[in-house]
Write an enzyme that holds these catalytic residues in place. Structure first.
Site, PDB file in Angstrom:
ATOM      1  N   GLU A  94       1.537  -1.092  -0.346  1.00 42.82           N
ATOM      2  CA  GLU A  94      -0.003  -0.586   0.144  1.00 42.82           C
ATOM      3  C   GLU A  94       0.612   1.466  -0.063  1.00 42.82           C
ATOM      4  O   GLU A  94       0.872   1.850  -0.760  1.00 42.82           O
ATOM      5  CB  GLU A  94      -1.125  -0.328   1.209  1.00 42.82           C
ATOM      6  CG  GLU A  94      -1.870   1.239   1.236  1.00 42.82           C
ATOM      7  CD  GLU A  94      -2.654   1.295   2.499  1.00 42.82           C
ATOM      8  OE1 GLU A  94      -3.702   1.700   3.160  1.00 42.82           O
ATOM      9  OE2 GLU A  94      -1.983   0.211   3.434  1.00 42.82           O
ATOM     10  N   HIS A  95       1.820   1.494   1.102  1.00 45.39           N
ATOM     11  CA  HIS A  95       2.663   2.370   1.117  1.00 45.39           C
ATOM     12  C   HIS A  95       4.261   1.606   1.007  1.00 45.39           C
ATOM     13  O   HIS A  95       4.343   0.511   1.771  1.00 45.39           O
ATOM     14  CB  HIS A  95       3.046   3.286   2.478  1.00 45.39           C
ATOM     15  CG  HIS A  95       1.251   3.742   2.604  1.00 45.39           C
ATOM     16  ND1 HIS A  95       0.445   2.512   2.937  1.00 45.39           N
ATOM     17  CD2 HIS A  95       0.594   4.808   2.205  1.00 45.39           C
ATOM     18  CE1 HIS A  95      -0.327   3.317   3.661  1.00 45.39           C
ATOM     19  NE2 HIS A  95      -1.034   4.232   3.308  1.00 45.39           N
TER      20      HIS A  95
END
Length: 448
Positions: free
Chosen positions: A333-334
């Site tokens: 996601e990040h």
């Protein structure tokens, strides 16, 4: 004496590394048959009884005594009042974040386009915003105003006519920052309802809650399950899993910085995942020591510890090239590229929701105020999914205009293909518009 962290250690040189990594990344939703059935029952009740069911469920689940839906509607004036109840510093921060989010998303707007062919045929694409979008915001004192900005602003930039927000107020608790953010973001209507019942109301409409075209926003397992069930009736943004961060570091960043970057996602919940990948074994040891030393200073230390020890990892790789390979395998996601020259590695990143470039770019900046959206694909879905954006609130229609000459020429091709599929209605519909008598004589049933 502080107990050393029990965070998992992996080494890419291990013959079983791929299997261990797969096990680390595996995550199953806690949804079960009982949750699923309760959600289905709630959706059915809202569809059949509308406002009456919403009032009943709000009394039951949120501990509120309300007489009617009128008690669950917040007027615009209440949002404006919230702006006066937060501190000037908080208001300035919200407005600055909103300005940056709006500026970034303005650049995502798509325009309609068309082109004209030599025979006068016009082909194009018409971009149209959704009529109405529904925004789910978790309620109570621990709710997140940043999520309001990130979900509502792209919708308004896209040109959505009406943004409807639902936010539960358990035991009457309401977060003034959330209401202030809704005011700043341009939310049009607010209902103080939550859970699966709120999702059902947005999807199907009730006497008071308007039916929307798309439901976005985070929520608990009941909200996520409800979104699964109403998908198709309405669009949804995504079914989000636990929050994730993957840090790729060359070993030259302050280990305390990296430890805190890992904590920034681990503090979300016990299932959140925080992973560090580095070719420097000594640096991994330093970060492990920082984790041990800094953990007791965290307000959510118990949650962070459970997350770090249960789903976190420090991964040793041979070099930076292998670190990038691991990052693409994880599709986080990040993704933080905490390295000397992040631009050099960026072209090799294929799968990530958001990419944070350089040692000074913490993931937290993206969560709140950098500008790009913080609603990102999780659980490896960055392989085929993208962050929430303006394009999620716009749809595209194909435009086709045929001149008489264009219809005649294209009709020949359509006729051949349609008859190849044994669809004579299609073929004859195209053939009626063909003006070439010689072609029609040799290729149609009646030569006309």
């Amino acid at each position: 004496m502080t107990t050393p962290t029990a965070i998992r250690r992996l080494d890419a040189a291990d013959p079983d590394f791929a299997r261990h990594l797969d096990h680390l990344l595996s995550w199953e939703s806690v949804s079960d048959d009982s949750v699923n059935q309760r959600v289905l029952d709630i959706i059915k009740a809202v569809r059949e009884r509308g406002d009456e069911a919403l009032v009943e469920f709000t009394q039951k689940f949120d501990g509120l005594q309300v007489a009617s839906m009128a008690d669950l509607i917040l007027p615009r004036e209440r949002l404006e009042l919230a702006l006066t109840r937060i501190t000037p510093v908080q208001r300035e921060a919200l407005e600055k974040a909103a300005e940056r989010v709006r500026s970034y998303h303005e650049k995502q707007k798509q325009d309609s386009w068309s082109y004209t062919e030599a025979d006068g045929t016009v082909l194009g694409q018409k971009v149209t915003p959704l009529d109405r979008a529904g925004l789910y915001v978790p309620g109570g004192k621990a709710s997140y105003p940043s999520s309001v900005l990130m979900n509502a602003i792209p919708a308004k930039v896209a040109g959505v006519t009406e943004v409807v927000m639902v936010v539960p107020t358990p035991r009457g608790e309401i977060n003034e920052l959330v209401l202030a953010a809704a005011c700043i973001a341009g939310v049009d209507r607010v209902f103080t309802i939550g859970g699966a019942q709120a999702v059902a109301a947005l999807a199907y409409g009730t006497e008071s809650v308007p039916k929307v075209d798309k439901v976005v926003g985070p929520g608990n397992i009941y909200v996520a399950t409800a979104k699964r069930h109403v998908f198709g009736q309405v669009g949804i943004d995504m079914i989000a899993g636990p929050s994730e961060i993957l840090v790729v570091c060359d070993g030259q960043t302050d280990p305390d910085w990296i430890a805190m970057d890992l904590f920034s996602q681990a503090e979300h919940d016990e299932d959140a995942q925080a992973i560090l990948v580095s070719p420097d074994a000594d640096f991994l040891d330093k970060v492990a020591a920082s984790i041990t030393r800094l953990l007791p200073t965290m307000e959510r230390a118990a949650i962070v510890e459970t997350s770090i020890n249960g789903r976190g990892a420090l991964i040793k790789v041979a070099d930076m090239a292998q670190a990038i390979e691991v990052a693409n395998r994880i599709a986080p996601e990040h993704l933080e590229l905490s390295v000397a020259d992040p631009e050099a590695w960026l072209p090799q990143i294929r799968h990530a929701g958001a990419i944070f470039m350089g040692r000074h770019t913490s993931e937290a900046l993206g969560d709140y105020c950098a500008g790009p959206n913080h609603v990102l694909p999780t659980s490896g879905t960055a392989r085929f999914s993208s962050p929430l954006g303006v394009y999620d609130f716009q749809k595209r229609s194909s435009i086709i205009y045929c001149s008489p000459q264009g219809a005649s020429e294209l009709g020949k091709t359509a006729s051949v293909l349609a008859r190849g599929e044994s669809l004579s209605g299609h073929a004859r519909s195209a053939e009626y518009r063909i003006t070439d008598p010689d072609w029609k004589a040799g290729n149609t049933e009646d030569g006309k």
